[in-house]
Write a protein that holds these residues in place. Structure first.
Motif, PDB file in Angstrom:
ATOM      1  N   ASP A   3       0.836  -1.208   0.000  1.00 21.96           N
ATOM      2  CA  ASP A   3       0.000   0.000   0.000  1.00 21.96           C
ATOM      3  C   ASP A   3       0.868   1.254   0.000  1.00 21.96           C
ATOM      4  O   ASP A   3       0.524   2.247  -0.652  1.00 21.96           O
ATOM      5  CB  ASP A   3      -0.909   0.008   1.244  1.00 21.96           C
ATOM      6  CG  ASP A   3      -1.993  -1.061   1.144  1.00 21.96           C
ATOM      7  OD1 ASP A   3      -2.522  -1.465   2.201  1.00 21.96           O
ATOM      8  OD2 ASP A   3      -2.302  -1.494   0.011  1.00 21.96           O
ATOM      9  N   GLU A   4       1.996   1.166   0.729  1.00 20.42           N
ATOM     10  CA  GLU A   4       2.884   2.333   0.797  1.00 20.42           C
ATOM     11  C   GLU A   4       3.450   2.648  -0.576  1.00 20.42           C
ATOM     12  O   GLU A   4       3.567   3.809  -0.962  1.00 20.42           O
ATOM     13  CB  GLU A   4       4.054   2.066   1.768  1.00 20.42           C
ATOM     14  CG  GLU A   4       3.699   2.070   3.242  1.00 20.42           C
ATOM     15  CD  GLU A   4       3.027   0.771   3.694  1.00 20.42           C
ATOM     16  OE1 GLU A   4       2.371   0.800   4.749  1.00 20.42           O
ATOM     17  OE2 GLU A   4       3.156  -0.251   2.995  1.00 20.42           O
ATOM     18  N   GLU A   5       3.832   1.589  -1.309  1.00 18.69           N
ATOM     19  CA  GLU A   5       4.403   1.804  -2.637  1.00 18.69           C
ATOM     20  C   GLU A   5       3.379   2.424  -3.574  1.00 18.69           C
ATOM     21  O   GLU A   5       3.668   3.374  -4.297  1.00 18.69           O
ATOM     22  CB  GLU A   5       4.930   0.476  -3.210  1.00 18.69           C
ATOM     23  CG  GLU A   5       6.226   0.011  -2.560  1.00 18.69           C
ATOM     24  CD  GLU A   5       6.604  -1.424  -2.901  1.00 18.69           C
ATOM     25  OE1 GLU A   5       5.713  -2.214  -3.307  1.00 18.69           O
ATOM     26  OE2 GLU A   5       7.789  -1.761  -2.742  1.00 18.69           O
ATOM     27  N   ARG A   6       2.146   1.891  -3.539  1.00 19.91           N
ATOM     28  CA  ARG A   6       1.097   2.459  -4.397  1.00 19.91           C
ATOM     29  C   ARG A   6       0.852   3.919  -4.055  1.00 19.91           C
ATOM     30  O   ARG A   6       0.703   4.752  -4.955  1.00 19.91           O
ATOM     31  CB  ARG A   6      -0.217   1.673  -4.223  1.00 19.91           C
ATOM     32  CG  ARG A   6      -0.219   0.300  -4.848  1.00 19.91           C
ATOM     33  CD  ARG A   6      -1.556  -0.420  -4.598  1.00 19.91           C
ATOM     34  NE  ARG A   6      -1.431  -1.843  -4.830  1.00 19.91           N
ATOM     35  CZ  ARG A   6      -1.651  -2.446  -6.009  1.00 19.91           C
ATOM     36  NH1 ARG A   6      -2.015  -1.737  -7.053  1.00 19.91           N
ATOM     37  NH2 ARG A   6      -1.503  -3.742  -6.124  1.00 19.91           N
ATOM     38  N   ALA A   7       0.816   4.209  -2.753  1.00 20.33           N
ATOM     39  CA  ALA A   7       0.558   5.589  -2.315  1.00 20.33           C
ATOM     40  C   ALA A   7       1.682   6.516  -2.769  1.00 20.33           C
ATOM     41  O   ALA A   7       1.430   7.622  -3.256  1.00 20.33           O
ATOM     42  CB  ALA A   7       0.407   5.628  -0.797  1.00 20.33           C
ATOM     43  N   ALA A   8       2.922   6.058  -2.619  1.00 19.45           N
ATOM     44  CA  ALA A   8       4.076   6.887  -3.012  1.00 19.45           C
ATOM     45  C   ALA A   8       4.030   7.199  -4.499  1.00 19.45           C
ATOM     46  O   ALA A   8       4.186   8.353  -4.921  1.00 19.45           O
ATOM     47  CB  ALA A   8       5.379   6.176  -2.661  1.00 19.45           C
ATOM     48  N   ILE A   9       3.784   6.149  -5.302  1.00 21.77           N
ATOM     49  CA  ILE A   9       3.773   6.329  -6.752  1.00 21.77           C
ATOM     50  C   ILE A   9       2.625   7.250  -7.170  1.00 21.77           C
ATOM     51  O   ILE A   9       2.804   8.161  -7.983  1.00 21.77           O
ATOM     52  CB  ILE A   9       3.714   4.954  -7.446  1.00 21.77           C
ATOM     53  CG1 ILE A   9       5.040   4.215  -7.210  1.00 21.77           C
ATOM     54  CG2 ILE A   9       3.454   5.079  -8.939  1.00 21.77           C
ATOM     55  CD1 ILE A   9       4.940   2.711  -7.351  1.00 21.77           C
ATOM     56  N   SER A  10       1.446   7.042  -6.598  1.00 26.28           N
ATOM     57  CA  SER A  10       0.310   7.938  -6.892  1.00 26.28           C
ATOM     58  C   SER A  10       0.636   9.362  -6.544  1.00 26.28           C
ATOM     59  O   SER A  10       0.327  10.286  -7.296  1.00 26.28           O
ATOM     60  CB  SER A  10      -0.907   7.562  -6.045  1.00 26.28           C
ATOM     61  OG  SER A  10      -1.501   6.435  -6.538  1.00 26.28           O
ATOM     62  N   ASP A  11       1.238   9.546  -5.375  1.00 23.61           N
ATOM     63  CA  ASP A  11       1.544  10.896  -4.911  1.00 23.61           C
ATOM     64  C   ASP A  11       2.513  11.589  -5.859  1.00 23.61           C
ATOM     65  O   ASP A  11       2.314  12.744  -6.242  1.00 23.61           O
ATOM     66  CB  ASP A  11       2.133  10.834  -3.490  1.00 23.61           C
ATOM     67  CG  ASP A  11       2.242  12.209  -2.872  1.00 23.61           C
ATOM     68  OD1 ASP A  11       3.206  12.469  -2.127  1.00 23.61           O
ATOM     69  OD2 ASP A  11       1.348  13.047  -3.136  1.00 23.61           O
ATOM     70  N   ILE A  12       3.552  10.863  -6.250  1.00 21.66           N
ATOM     71  CA  ILE A  12       4.543  11.451  -7.162  1.00 21.66           C
ATOM     72  C   ILE A  12       3.876  11.882  -8.460  1.00 21.66           C
ATOM     73  O   ILE A  12       4.066  13.006  -8.930  1.00 21.66           O
ATOM     74  CB  ILE A  12       5.686  10.453  -7.434  1.00 21.66           C
ATOM     75  CG1 ILE A  12       6.534  10.261  -6.174  1.00 21.66           C
ATOM     76  CG2 ILE A  12       6.565  10.945  -8.583  1.00 21.66           C
ATOM     77  CD1 ILE A  12       7.493   9.077  -6.250  1.00 21.66           C
ATOM     78  N   PHE A  13       3.056  11.013  -9.041  1.00 26.22           N
ATOM     79  CA  PHE A  13       2.416  11.344 -10.316  1.00 26.22           C
ATOM     80  C   PHE A  13       1.370  12.435 -10.184  1.00 26.22           C
ATOM     81  O   PHE A  13       1.167  13.225 -11.110  1.00 26.22           O
ATOM     82  CB  PHE A  13       1.812  10.088 -10.962  1.00 26.22           C
ATOM     83  CG  PHE A  13       2.806   9.315 -11.777  1.00 26.22           C
ATOM     84  CD1 PHE A  13       3.564   8.307 -11.199  1.00 26.22           C
ATOM     85  CD2 PHE A  13       3.013   9.619 -13.103  1.00 26.22           C
ATOM     86  CE1 PHE A  13       4.514   7.601 -11.939  1.00 26.22           C
ATOM     87  CE2 PHE A  13       3.962   8.922 -13.862  1.00 26.22           C
ATOM     88  CZ  PHE A  13       4.713   7.915 -13.277  1.00 26.22           C
ATOM     89  N   SER A  14       0.711  12.514  -9.014  1.00 27.77           N
ATOM     90  CA  SER A  14      -0.333  13.536  -8.859  1.00 27.77           C
ATOM     91  C   SER A  14       0.279  14.929  -8.874  1.00 27.77           C
ATOM     92  O   SER A  14      -0.362  15.895  -9.252  1.00 27.77           O
ATOM     93  CB  SER A  14      -1.106  13.302  -7.560  1.00 27.77           C
ATOM     94  OG  SER A  14      -0.286  13.630  -6.457  1.00 27.77           O
ATOM     95  N   LYS A  15       1.550  15.009  -8.476  1.00 29.24           N
ATOM     96  CA  LYS A  15       2.192  16.318  -8.406  1.00 29.24           C
ATOM     97  C   LYS A  15       2.988  16.638  -9.668  1.00 29.24           C
ATOM     98  O   LYS A  15       3.638  17.665  -9.750  1.00 29.24           O
ATOM     99  CB  LYS A  15       3.154  16.354  -7.208  1.00 29.24           C
ATOM    100  CG  LYS A  15       2.491  16.108  -5.868  1.00 29.24           C
ATOM    101  CD  LYS A  15       3.479  16.343  -4.722  1.00 29.24           C
ATOM    102  CE  LYS A  15       2.756  16.547  -3.414  1.00 29.24           C
ATOM    103  NZ  LYS A  15       2.664  15.309  -2.605  1.00 29.24           N
TER     104      LYS A  15
END
Lengths: 147, 143
Positions: A6-18
């Protein structure tokens, strides 16, 4: 199949959202062409690549950088099946573009470095690990259809 | 592949510019090495505390960065200047040379993070070449 926490998915989503694709895409591709000049071999029709300044101001390179970065969106939307998601693009890079797959890693290293520059301290070691894992899965998928 | 005179100046100037934060660069680079590439922890199994922000990792990052600065001062003869360090890595530490490459990458990421404006593509290529040549010099005595 690749397992994502879940942490990896969250990190990747966060990076792309910005991500500002029109900024990061051009910066990453032009950096790759400057730091690894042999990659310029694939851009013969792109105009003036004579020196770093020319590369950084080249509008065709900039546009292509944005295109390539958007190519990652497919993986983002299909994280549980990146391998098959890129089958078609892998064939394209092999059969039509004849890109040596080692180059994918060079571009992904430049992308990591540009994003680190943009995010600063927000690009934590854990974010870097997740992002690099994501990119290595994409790179592997892009190389799969070569024969 | 070798550094041009211009690139040597770029490398020396850049590292001089960021020298006040060299400890931070080293500590952060080593912390990232063990988090992003967990297999590298195999070289540090003798440490009780392998947490990225723990004292042993940060202290060792500073040591390693000291080595990088030594290399900068010996930029005109890396193989000769880093002979002792090469012997250390070859005979005592026996670090697989592939790890020099991944540590170099971590250093570049940290430089980009901390000095985004200054770490232009032109400086990036010179520093990347320099770190690759340092890795080569460190591998001199391996076999």
């Amino acid at each position: 199949m690749v397992e994502w926490t879940d942490e990896e998915r969250a990190a990747i989503s966060d990076i792309f959202s910005k991500l500002d694709y029109d900024d990061i895409g051009p910066k990453s591709l032009s950096r790759c062409l400057i730091v690894y000049p042999w990659t310029q071999r694939y851009f013969g029709g792109f105009g003036n690549l004579y020196n770093a300044e020319a590369i950084m101001n080249n509008p065709l390179i900039a546009k292509h950088g944005t295109t390539v970065l958007h190519g990652l969106d497919r993986a983002l939307k299909n994280m549980d099946d990146i391998k098959n998601t890129y089958a078609e693009l892998s064939v394209l890079h092999s059969e039509k573009l004849h890109v040596d797959p080692d180059n994918f890693k060079l571009l992904s290293d430049c992308l990591t470095i540009v994003i680190a520059g943009k995010m600063g301290n927000a690009f934590t070691p854990e974010y870097q690990a997740s992002f690099q894992k994501f990119l290595s899965v994409v790179v592997s998928a892009l190389g799969r259809q070569y024969h | 592949m070798s550094l041009s005179a211009k690139e040597k100046v770029i490398v020396k100037d850049f590292f001089a510019k960021v020298s006040s934060r060299s400890d931070e660069i080293g500590a952060e680079a080593l912390a990232r090495l063990i988090v992003v590439y967990p297999q590298t922890k195999s070289y540090f199994a003798h440490w009780k505390d392998l947490s990225p922000n723990g004292a042993p990792v940060r202290k060792h990052g500073i040591t390693v960065m000291g080595g990088v600065y030594e290399a900068v001062s010996k930029i005109d003869d890396l193989a000769g200047g880093l002979l002792t360090l090469s012997e250390l890595h070859a005979f005592m530490l026996r670090v697989d040379p592939v790890n020099f490459k991944i540590l170099s990458h971590c250093i570049l990421v940290v430089l980009s993070m901390l000095f985004a404006e200054e770490f232009t593509p032109q400086i990036h290529v010179a520093v990347d070449k320099f770190l690759a040549l340092v890795a080569l010099a460190l591998s001199e005595k391996y076999r």
